[in-house]
Design a protein around this motif. Structure first.
Motif, PDB file in Angstrom:
ATOM      1  N   MET A   1       0.843  -1.178   0.000  1.00 45.49           N
ATOM      2  CA  MET A   1       0.000   0.000   0.000  1.00 45.49           C
ATOM      3  C   MET A   1       0.893   1.248   0.000  1.00 45.49           C
ATOM      4  SD  MET A   1      -3.100   0.505   2.504  1.00 45.49           S
ATOM      5  CE  MET A   1      -3.866   1.996   2.853  1.00 45.49           C
ATOM      6  N   GLU A   2       0.624   2.170  -0.898  1.00 40.51           N
ATOM      7  CA  GLU A   2       1.449   3.362  -1.070  1.00 40.51           C
ATOM      8  C   GLU A   2       0.910   4.519  -0.238  1.00 40.51           C
ATOM      9  OE1 GLU A   2       2.575   5.811  -4.908  1.00 40.51           O
ATOM     10  OE2 GLU A   2       2.682   3.641  -5.219  1.00 40.51           O
ATOM     11  N   ALA A   3       1.793   5.208   0.447  1.00 36.00           N
ATOM     12  CA  ALA A   3       1.380   6.366   1.251  1.00 36.00           C
ATOM     13  C   ALA A   3       1.117   7.551   0.327  1.00 36.00           C
ATOM     14  CB  ALA A   3       2.466   6.720   2.265  1.00 36.00           C
ATOM     15  N   GLN A   4       0.055   8.291   0.615  1.00 33.46           N
ATOM     16  CA  GLN A   4      -0.267   9.479  -0.173  1.00 33.46           C
ATOM     17  C   GLN A   4       0.609  10.643   0.248  1.00 33.46           C
ATOM     18  OE1 GLN A   4      -4.360  10.513   0.120  1.00 33.46           O
ATOM     19  NE2 GLN A   4      -4.915   9.275  -1.642  1.00 33.46           N
ATOM     20  N   ALA A   5       1.047  11.396  -0.739  1.00 29.53           N
ATOM     21  CA  ALA A   5       1.858  12.582  -0.454  1.00 29.53           C
ATOM     22  C   ALA A   5       0.944  13.680   0.075  1.00 29.53           C
ATOM     23  CB  ALA A   5       2.568  13.052  -1.712  1.00 29.53           C
ATOM     24  N   VAL A   6       1.392  14.372   1.088  1.00 26.07           N
ATOM     25  CA  VAL A   6       0.640  15.474   1.667  1.00 26.07           C
ATOM     26  C   VAL A   6       0.974  16.736   0.882  1.00 26.07           C
ATOM     27  CG1 VAL A   6       0.325  16.895   3.733  1.00 26.07           C
ATOM     28  CG2 VAL A   6       0.672  14.425   3.941  1.00 26.07           C
ATOM     29  N   GLU A   7      -0.057  17.463   0.460  1.00 22.79           N
ATOM     30  CA  GLU A   7       0.179  18.721  -0.248  1.00 22.79           C
ATOM     31  C   GLU A   7       0.382  19.824   0.785  1.00 22.79           C
ATOM     32  OE1 GLU A   7      -2.052  21.728  -3.288  1.00 22.79           O
ATOM     33  OE2 GLU A   7      -2.498  19.596  -3.436  1.00 22.79           O
ATOM     34  N   LEU A   8       1.556  20.424   0.755  1.00 23.21           N
ATOM     35  CA  LEU A   8       1.890  21.471   1.711  1.00 23.21           C
ATOM     36  C   LEU A   8       1.420  22.826   1.197  1.00 23.21           C
ATOM     37  CD1 LEU A   8       5.498  20.343   2.686  1.00 23.21           C
ATOM     38  CD2 LEU A   8       3.398  20.065   4.013  1.00 23.21           C
ATOM     39  N   PRO A   9       1.089  23.749   2.104  1.00 24.25           N
ATOM     40  CA  PRO A   9       0.704  25.106   1.700  1.00 24.25           C
ATOM     41  C   PRO A   9       1.806  25.785   0.899  1.00 24.25           C
ATOM     42  CG  PRO A   9       0.206  24.730   4.010  1.00 24.25           C
ATOM     43  CD  PRO A   9       1.016  23.555   3.540  1.00 24.25           C
ATOM     44  N   PHE A  10       1.429  26.749   0.078  1.00 22.40           N
ATOM     45  CA  PHE A  10       2.341  27.548  -0.739  1.00 22.40           C
ATOM     46  C   PHE A  10       3.189  26.673  -1.677  1.00 22.40           C
ATOM     47  CE2 PHE A  10       1.873  30.226   3.166  1.00 22.40           C
ATOM     48  CZ  PHE A  10       1.215  31.290   2.577  1.00 22.40           C
ATOM     49  N   HIS A  11       2.720  25.462  -1.987  1.00 24.94           N
ATOM     50  CA  HIS A  11       3.424  24.539  -2.882  1.00 24.94           C
ATOM     51  C   HIS A  11       4.833  24.225  -2.376  1.00 24.94           C
ATOM     52  CE1 HIS A  11       0.116  25.020  -5.642  1.00 24.94           C
ATOM     53  NE2 HIS A  11       0.272  26.336  -5.567  1.00 24.94           N
ATOM     54  N   LEU A  12       5.001  24.216  -1.073  1.00 26.78           N
ATOM     55  CA  LEU A  12       6.298  23.896  -0.490  1.00 26.78           C
ATOM     56  C   LEU A  12       6.567  22.405  -0.578  1.00 26.78           C
ATOM     57  CD1 LEU A  12       6.207  26.103   2.740  1.00 26.78           C
ATOM     58  CD2 LEU A  12       7.486  26.545   0.631  1.00 26.78           C
ATOM     59  N   LYS A  13       7.838  22.051  -0.549  1.00 25.34           N
ATOM     60  CA  LYS A  13       8.262  20.662  -0.460  1.00 25.34           C
ATOM     61  C   LYS A  13       8.620  20.393   0.998  1.00 25.34           C
ATOM     62  CE  LYS A  13      10.116  20.942  -5.049  1.00 25.34           C
ATOM     63  NZ  LYS A  13      11.060  21.877  -5.594  1.00 25.34           N
ATOM     64  N   VAL A  14       8.652  19.146   1.383  1.00 23.29           N
ATOM     65  CA  VAL A  14       8.949  18.785   2.771  1.00 23.29           C
ATOM     66  C   VAL A  14      10.281  19.390   3.214  1.00 23.29           C
ATOM     67  CG1 VAL A  14       9.444  16.863   4.341  1.00 23.29           C
ATOM     68  CG2 VAL A  14       7.555  16.688   2.726  1.00 23.29           C
ATOM     69  N   GLU A  15      11.289  19.354   2.359  1.00 23.70           N
ATOM     70  CA  GLU A  15      12.596  19.897   2.742  1.00 23.70           C
ATOM     71  C   GLU A  15      12.559  21.419   2.920  1.00 23.70           C
ATOM     72  OE1 GLU A  15      12.715  19.045  -1.755  1.00 23.70           O
ATOM     73  OE2 GLU A  15      12.061  17.963   0.032  1.00 23.70           O
ATOM     74  N   ASP A  16      11.566  22.083   2.320  1.00 23.92           N
ATOM     75  CA  ASP A  16      11.428  23.537   2.485  1.00 23.92           C
ATOM     76  C   ASP A  16      10.989  23.924   3.899  1.00 23.92           C
ATOM     77  OD1 ASP A  16      12.095  23.991  -0.171  1.00 23.92           O
ATOM     78  OD2 ASP A  16      10.000  23.995  -0.848  1.00 23.92           O
ATOM     79  N   LEU A  17      10.376  23.001   4.620  1.00 22.34           N
ATOM     80  CA  LEU A  17       9.873  23.322   5.955  1.00 22.34           C
ATOM     81  C   LEU A  17      10.995  23.779   6.888  1.00 22.34           C
ATOM     82  CD1 LEU A  17       7.199  20.534   6.493  1.00 22.34           C
ATOM     83  CD2 LEU A  17       6.830  22.943   5.886  1.00 22.34           C
ATOM     84  N   LEU A  18      12.205  23.322   6.654  1.00 17.03           N
ATOM     85  CA  LEU A  18      13.338  23.749   7.486  1.00 17.03           C
ATOM     86  C   LEU A  18      13.699  25.216   7.251  1.00 17.03           C
ATOM     87  CD1 LEU A  18      15.676  20.632   7.271  1.00 17.03           C
ATOM     88  CD2 LEU A  18      14.304  21.396   9.223  1.00 17.03           C
ATOM     89  N   LYS A  19      13.239  25.789   6.147  1.00 11.37           N
ATOM     90  CA  LYS A  19      13.562  27.171   5.805  1.00 11.37           C
ATOM     91  C   LYS A  19      12.424  28.137   6.120  1.00 11.37           C
ATOM     92  CE  LYS A  19      16.411  25.336   2.125  1.00 11.37           C
ATOM     93  NZ  LYS A  19      16.374  24.976   0.725  1.00 11.37           N
ATOM     94  N   VAL A  20      11.363  27.655   6.738  1.00 15.02           N
ATOM     95  CA  VAL A  20      10.208  28.486   7.078  1.00 15.02           C
ATOM     96  C   VAL A  20      10.477  29.216   8.385  1.00 15.02           C
ATOM     97  CG1 VAL A  20       7.788  28.393   7.839  1.00 15.02           C
ATOM     98  CG2 VAL A  20       8.538  27.044   5.865  1.00 15.02           C
ATOM     99  N   GLU A  21      10.107  30.508   8.426  1.00 16.28           N
ATOM    100  CA  GLU A  21      10.223  31.263   9.677  1.00 16.28           C
ATOM    101  C   GLU A  21       9.062  32.246   9.800  1.00 16.28           C
ATOM    102  OE1 GLU A  21      13.589  33.314  12.315  1.00 16.28           O
ATOM    103  OE2 GLU A  21      13.343  34.250  10.353  1.00 16.28           O
ATOM    104  N   PHE A  22       8.382  32.173  10.937  1.00 16.10           N
ATOM    105  CA  PHE A  22       7.337  33.128  11.309  1.00 16.10           C
ATOM    106  C   PHE A  22       7.893  34.023  12.401  1.00 16.10           C
ATOM    107  CE2 PHE A  22       4.974  29.404   9.916  1.00 16.10           C
ATOM    108  CZ  PHE A  22       3.936  29.948   9.175  1.00 16.10           C
ATOM    109  N   VAL A  23       7.558  35.299  12.362  1.00 20.53           N
ATOM    110  CA  VAL A  23       7.932  36.226  13.434  1.00 20.53           C
ATOM    111  C   VAL A  23       6.714  37.073  13.752  1.00 20.53           C
ATOM    112  CG1 VAL A  23       9.421  38.148  14.121  1.00 20.53           C
ATOM    113  CG2 VAL A  23      10.336  36.330  12.669  1.00 20.53           C
ATOM    114  N   SER A  24       6.410  37.173  15.023  1.00 16.35           N
ATOM    115  CA  SER A  24       5.362  38.060  15.511  1.00 16.35           C
ATOM    116  C   SER A  24       6.000  38.914  16.600  1.00 16.35           C
ATOM    117  CB  SER A  24       4.210  37.239  16.083  1.00 16.35           C
ATOM    118  OG  SER A  24       3.217  38.068  16.618  1.00 16.35           O
TER     119      SER A  24
END
Length: 148
Positions: A1-24
């Protein structure tokens, strides 16, 4: 059984998550030299920062991020069209300012909102605080961050 890929917001790739930064950030009037901020980084985690008058070093609380909270927060920003939002600030005003920023690969935006217009980004400011609270519970109360 194949796992479905999760579609990330802003068309990001999983490796892009390490480059995400929020500041408030909360910046009181220019006459008061202190700030409060929440930083959520895909690489370094969640950090609450409080710089108060008369102290040389800011108080900080830090913890690992909750990966699912990071993705949900990205979705919230995408759904609210954050990259289309602009600064809404009266340059003559002496009111406190709240700043909200998001940096992702290929895009960044920093929005400052002051005075009576603070409600415009209230949903996103609250979402950042909630996402931070999954890792650092002090983000959810007014004990550490009194004005943000």
């Amino acid at each position: 059984m194949e796992a479905q890929a999760v579609e990330l917001p802003f068309h990001l790739k999983v490796e892009d998550l390490l480059k995400v930064e929020f500041v408030s950030e909360y910046l009181p009037s220019q006459s008061k030299p202190w700030t409060e901020s929440i930083r959520i980084s895909g690489a370094t985690g969640v950090t609450l920062i409080r710089q108060t008058p008369g102290t040389a070093k800011p108080d900080t609380l830090h913890a690992k991020k909750d990966p699912q909270a990071l993705i949900v927060l990205l979705k919230q920003f995408e759904d609210n069209g954050f990259f289309e939002k602009e600064v809404d600030l009266d340059p003559e005003s002496k009111d406190p300012v709240r700043v909200l920023a998001l940096n992702i690969p290929g895009h960044s935006n920093r929005v400052a909102v002051g005075g009576r217009y603070q409600y415009l980004l209230g949903t996103l400011l609250g979402a950042v605080r909630l996402a931070a609270g999954f890792s650092v519970p002090e983000a959810l109360s007014k004990g550490f961050l009194k004005d943000l």
